[in-house]
Structures are given as structure tokens and as C-alpha cells.
Design an enzyme around this catalytic site. Structure first.
Site, short mmCIF file in Angstrom:
data_model
loop_
_atom_site.label_atom_id
_atom_site.label_comp_id
_atom_site.label_asym_id
_atom_site.label_seq_id
_atom_site.Cartn_x
_atom_site.Cartn_y
_atom_site.Cartn_z
N MET A 161 0.85 -1.19 0.00
CA MET A 161 0.00 0.00 0.00
C MET A 161 0.88 1.24 0.00
O MET A 161 1.89 1.30 0.70
CB MET A 161 -0.98 0.01 1.17
CG MET A 161 -0.42 -0.05 2.55
SD MET A 161 -1.80 0.03 3.72
CE MET A 161 -0.94 -0.24 5.27
N TYR A 421 3.96 3.24 12.35
CA TYR A 421 3.22 3.05 11.10
C TYR A 421 1.80 2.52 11.31
O TYR A 421 1.44 2.12 12.40
CB TYR A 421 3.99 2.24 10.07
CG TYR A 421 4.40 0.83 10.36
CD1 TYR A 421 5.57 0.34 9.79
CD2 TYR A 421 3.65 -0.05 11.13
CE1 TYR A 421 5.98 -0.98 9.99
CE2 TYR A 421 4.04 -1.35 11.33
CZ TYR A 421 5.20 -1.81 10.75
OH TYR A 421 5.59 -3.12 10.95
N GLU A 422 1.02 2.62 10.23
CA GLU A 422 -0.42 2.34 10.26
C GLU A 422 -1.17 3.27 11.22
O GLU A 422 -2.14 2.88 11.86
CB GLU A 422 -0.71 0.87 10.63
CG GLU A 422 -0.05 -0.13 9.72
CD GLU A 422 -0.27 0.14 8.25
OE1 GLU A 422 -1.32 0.72 7.89
OE2 GLU A 422 0.61 -0.20 7.45
N GLY A 423 -0.69 4.49 11.32
CA GLY A 423 -1.26 5.45 12.26
C GLY A 423 -0.49 5.39 13.56
O GLY A 423 -0.49 4.35 14.23
#
Length: 563
Positions: A161, A421-423
Site C-alpha cells: 500500500m 506506522y499504520e497510524g
């Protein structure tokens, strides 16, 4: 430091603490009977112990490298990934109609836990592909699904992504990547993305990128973003990798850890892409992948914490300093704290996975709200635990923990990024007290009612522990009521502290369940006592911080901060 997949703990949790039986009782997941779950977990554990764990150090010592525009994986990674793919481990929760097993996410996440402990740098590859499979399943056209999903599910191709740009990190809406219609239903994607995990490699035949970009005339911010599938090689008429697309790796990031996982700067030069979902609604489609990834990242933190804890226990048992250091009180304190934290974090994450499965199986709003509420807690607490336990493992090693040859520092270096990461975990906390409390706190109150009911049921067997858990839950309820009534800035200033308090109380709840499952006497009860008596009290300090609001953190001006 041989890694051993924590099968006993995972079995116990899924049998007694967060029962998989609840999921298996639904029509959708009726195949997930105990015998099947046992067989799947046992085989996955063998793969982790014998195939993935042996390449862990190679990934750190011999990083992935960029040669003539192609990323070459660390030694042994290609063979290990082939075993993952051929074993069907990418396909555990993937749709049956495209070649997947269709099993619960709860099992898949338990496997991701074990894989992360064995070799996090390699586990990132199938995790990202699993997220892309879910995004395509929910949002892609039937033609795209038919072409790409079987290849991704089999592990022949891999998925990534692409969100982040140099000027657009957490503020995804600031991205500049453009998508121009080609007039034939495809789009020309141009722009640069950074921090793309496994953006290129030689372990799969093709790499499929989900790329956020902006169409001509699109609105500013996140409302104007669309999502596109952009393969490295454009499939030919037979569905095999064909001509090279306008996708290139500019460079690899030089990172603190995860050296075996190539993190790429990607350049898209009029690369052909296909729209996934509706125009200008790319964030909704991408969030399908990100929510899957957030729970997966929780498992990464937990898996690394497990591996670090194992290494510390083994070292402490062998290291002699005035006797074995495992008999020293402070070393023992660290070891039991590590073990108690890992158990609590694993239970919370698997409870979140179970709620996700129940949402899929039933479509009920209560399950959906529970899964949504638990996701930021699982992600933040799981990764914070990975970092804290890895750091503590280095401390157990003493001076040798600071020496790279022992390998224990790799756990800390590898896991540190999971809180980012991923928020980031701060964003997770803001999400918890913001969007996840838009219901006035109803999802939180239902979970607190469950915790208090569990404590009441345990009073006859473990009165002191039960009383501590009940009191903590009631105090947390009071702070939740206060928080719901505050403005956004006051909520956000105390968000991290509130999330940590909620995680502490949830962890105590699951430890109490574990103690009750063994009758209130045994090693799990002893561990529960460690958590509830020594670690749970931290919730009070967190709640005191949460209720301070925003005034204090803004009392110092930016000018004062730099003086």
C-alpha cells in the site's frame, strides 16, 4: 536464542479466555472446529520454528539491497517465503471463491503473532498482501478480483500500500500523486511515494501496489483522493506478468531496524493503474486495508515481545553472576512483568480479532462497534508492549544487551517502528476518544459492564484480585463519562493516557479470566496476581493525566519550548 512459537498460550487463550468457540458457532465460520484450529496452529508453529526463525538474523546482518533497479532479498528469504506461499499461509482468511481458506481472522492473527516472533522483517510481506486481498475483495470490480486475487492469495504475487509522501505523512490529504484518465478505463499514475514496505523484491513474480492519487479537478484534502491498483508488470492476456509498468524503486530507506524488509522510495511515471472503488472515495477503500493492517501490526508488536521475552528468560537461566541471574529479585521482576504484559496484549488483540469475525458472521452493530473500539487499543498497546518488552530484554542481558553479536538488540530495533506506522499510537488514541466515542461512549460502557460482571463472578474464588479489577473498571467508567463531555482538544490531550488506562484494565480482566479458568490456583493465577497487583495500579496515574485536559500541555508556548 532459538524461537519457540507460543502454542500453549495461544491455545489456552482461544479455549478459555477469548473463546474461538463463539466464532465457530456461527454459520459463516462453522468449519473452525477445535480439531481444525489445532491442526492449523500446529503446522503454522512448525513453519515459524523451522523455516522463518532461522532467517531472522540473516535479515538483520545482510539487508535487502537495490541492484540495477531490482531489490534483492536477504539470504534465505526467498526460500522461506516460498514455504509460506506453498503452505497456504497467505490464504488463511482469504475468500474461498478465489482460492483462500475462508478461516476466521482470529486464527490468521494468531498465526501472524507467531510469524512476527519468528521473523518480523519477512512476515511484513504476507501481512501486506493479506490487507490488499481484503481491500480488493470489498472494493474492486469483479474483473480485477478475478485477475489479481488468486495470484495474491497463492503468494505468486505480493501486495503493498502506497500512502505516504514526503510532505504527506499522517496528513494523507496533502498528497500530490496524480491520476490522469487514459480514455480506456485505465489511468496514468505519476508521483513519488516513500516508506513503502516491500515495495519491490525478487521473492515473487509480480508486485501489486495500491496507490492513493488525485484525479483532475478533485477536491482538496482526503475527500478528493482515489485508490488505484498499479502492478509492477502489467498482466498479459493469460494473466501472467507482461510488460514492465512505469513503476521504479528510487532508493531504499536506511532504517534503525527491519533491515530484511526493503522499505522503498517509489516513483510512478505515467504508470498504468485501475480504479479500486469509487472516484474520490479512495480513503474509504484504503481504510479497509489499513484496519486489517492495524490489527496485524498489533500482532507484530506482540510477536516480537514474545521472542524477546523468550530470549531474556533463556539468557537469565544461563548467565551466572552470584548464581544464575534468574534468581535475582530484580531480574525476576523484569521477566514476570514481560510475560504478564505479553499475555494481556495477546488477549486484547485476539478479542479484537474475534469481534471482527463476529461482525463478519452476524453483521450485528454491537460486534462492529466492539471491533472498532478495540482496534486502536490493540494496536497501541500491542506495539507499546513490543517496544517495552524488547527494551527490558536488553536490560536483562546487561552489558551484553548493548552488544550486537548477542542479537537481542535486534528485537528493539525491529519493533520500534510499529508504534509509528499504520497510524501512530497517538493517532490511535485520538481515534479512540474521538470517532470511537461518537456513540456517547456506549461501546466503552458495554465492555466495562463485561469487565465488572467478570469481576463479580470471580469474587468467591479470588476476592482481592476481583475487587481490584472491579474498582479499576468503575473508576475507568467515571473518567469515560467525564471524557465524553469534553471538547476535542481536552480529549486529545489525554487520549494516550486514557487508552493506556483502558488497556491496563482490559489486560487485568483477561488475566482474571485466565486465573479463574485454572481454578484460582496455578501459574496463570500467579501471573494474574503479578499483573493485577503490580501493573494494574498504573491505570490510576493514567486516568489522572487524562483528566488534566489540554490547558497544561499548551501552557508553554512554542517559543518557550525551544529556549
Amino acid at each position: 536464542m532459538p524461537y519457540r512459537a507460543p502454542l500453549a498460550d495461544i491455545r489456552f487463550i482461544l479455549d478459555e479466555v477469548v473463546p474461538l468457540a463463539t466464532v465457530a458457532a456461527t454459520e459463516r465460520f462453522a468449519e473452525a472446529v477445535p480439531d481444525l484450529a489445532e491442526a492449523v496452529l500446529t503446522e503454522a508453529a512448525k513453519l515459524c520454528d523451522t523455516v522463518m526463525a532461522p532467517v531472522q538474523r540473516a535479515g538483520d546482518l545482510t539487508p535487502a539491497k537495490l541492484e540495477n533497479g531490482v531489490v534483492r532479498a536477504s539470504p534465505g528469504f526467498g526460500e522461506a517465503f516460498k514455504a509460506i506461499a506453498e503452505g497456504g499461509w497467505v490464504a488463511v482468511s482469504a475468500p474461498v471463491e478465489h482460492g483462500g481458506m475462508g478461516l476466521p481472522q482470529t486464527l490468521n492473527m494468531a498465526i501472524n503473532d507467531m510469524m512476527s516472533g519468528a521473523c518480523l522483517a519477512l512476515q511484513l510481506n504476507p501481512l501486506l498482501t493479506q490487507g490488499q486481498i481484503e481491500a480488493l475483495d470489498h472494493h474492486a470490480t469483479d474483473d480485477l478480483k478475478a485477475l489479481y486475487m488468486p495470484k495474491l492469495i497463492s503468494g505468486d504475487w505480493a501486495g503493498t500500500m502506497n500512502l505516504t509522501e514526503s510532505q504527506a505523512g499522517s496528513d494523507v490529504g496533502a498528497l500530490r500523486t496524480k491520476a490522469e484518465p487514459n480514455g480506456d478505463g485505465t489511468y496514468a499514475i505519476s508521483g513519488q511515494k516513500i516508506f513503502i514496505s516491500w515495495g519491490d523484491s525478487d521473492v515473487t513474480g509480480n508486485i501489486c501496489h495500491l496507490v492513493l492519487a488525485r484525479l483532475p479537478g478533485a477536491a482538496a484534502g482526503t475527500k478528493g483522493i482515489s485508490l488505484f491498483l498499479v502492478p509492477k508488470f502489467i498482466p498479459d492476456a493469460d494473466g501472467n506478468p507482461g510488460v514492465r509498468n512505469g513503476v521504479n524503486v528510487v532508493s531504499l530507506e536506511h532504517k534503525l531496524g527491519l533491515h530484511g524488509s526493503p522499505t522503498c522510495v517509489m516513483e510512478y511515471d505515467k504508470a498504468k493503474g485501475w480504479l479500486v472503488g469509487e472516484e474520490h472515495k479512495g480513503m474509504a477503500a484504503m481504510f479497509t486495508m489499513m484496519n486489517n493492517a492495524r490489527l496485524g501490526v498489533a500482532m507484530q508488536g506482540i510477536g516480537v515481545a514474545e521472542a524477546a521475552c523468550q530470549a531474556a528468560v533463556d539468557y537469565a537461566a544461563e548467565r551466572k553472576q552470584m548464581g544464575a541471574i534468574i534468581d535475582h529479585a530484580d531480574v525476576r521482576r523484569m521477566l514476570v512483568t514481560m510475560k504478564a504484559e505479553v499475555f494481556a496484549a495477546r488477549c486484547i488483540a485476539l478479542a479484537c480479532a474475534t469481534a471482527t469475525d463476529m461482525t463478519t458472521a452476524t453483521g450485528e452493530d454491537d460486534w462492529r462497534a466492539r471491533a472498532a473500539f478495540l482496534t486502536p487499543i490493540a494496536k497501541a498497546y500491542g506495539t507499546d508492549t513490543g517496544i517495552a518488552v524488547s527494551e527490558m530484554a536488553m536490560q536483562v542481558y546487561g552489558g551484553m544487551g548493548y552488544v550486537e553479536e548477542t542479537g537481542v538488540a535486534q528485537f528493539y530495533r525491529d519493533v520500534r517502528v510499529t508504534a509509528i506506522y499504520e497510524g501512530t499510537n497517538g493517532i490511535q488514541a485520538m481515534d479512540l476518544v474521538g470517532r470511537k466515542m461518537a456513540d456517547g461512549g456506549e461501546a466503552a460502557y458495554r465492555i466495562l459492564e463485561e469487565i465488572e460482571a467478570g469481576a463479580e463472578a470471580a469474587r468467591g474464588t479470588l476476592p482481592q484480585l476481583a475487587g481490584d479489577v472491579w474498582s479499576a473498571a468503575e473508576t475507568l467508567r467515571e473518567t469515560t463519562e467525564w471524557l465524553v463531555g469534553q471538547g476535542a482538544q481536552d480529549r486529545f490531550a489525554g487520549a494516550v493516557a486514557y487508552l493506556r488506562a483502558f488497556a491496563r484494565v482490559l489486560g487485568a480482566h483477561y488475566h482474571l479470566r485466565a486465573a479463574m479458568a485454572e481454578g484460582g490456583d496455578g501459574p496463570r493465577t500467579a501471573l494474574a496476581r503479578v499483573y493485577i497487583r503490580r501493573l494494574l495500579p498504573l491505570y490510576a496515574a493514567h486516568l489522572a493525566e487524562a483528566r488534566e485536559g489540554a490547558e497544561g500541555v499548551f501552557a508553554l508556548t512554542p517559543e518557550a519550548l525551544v529556549s
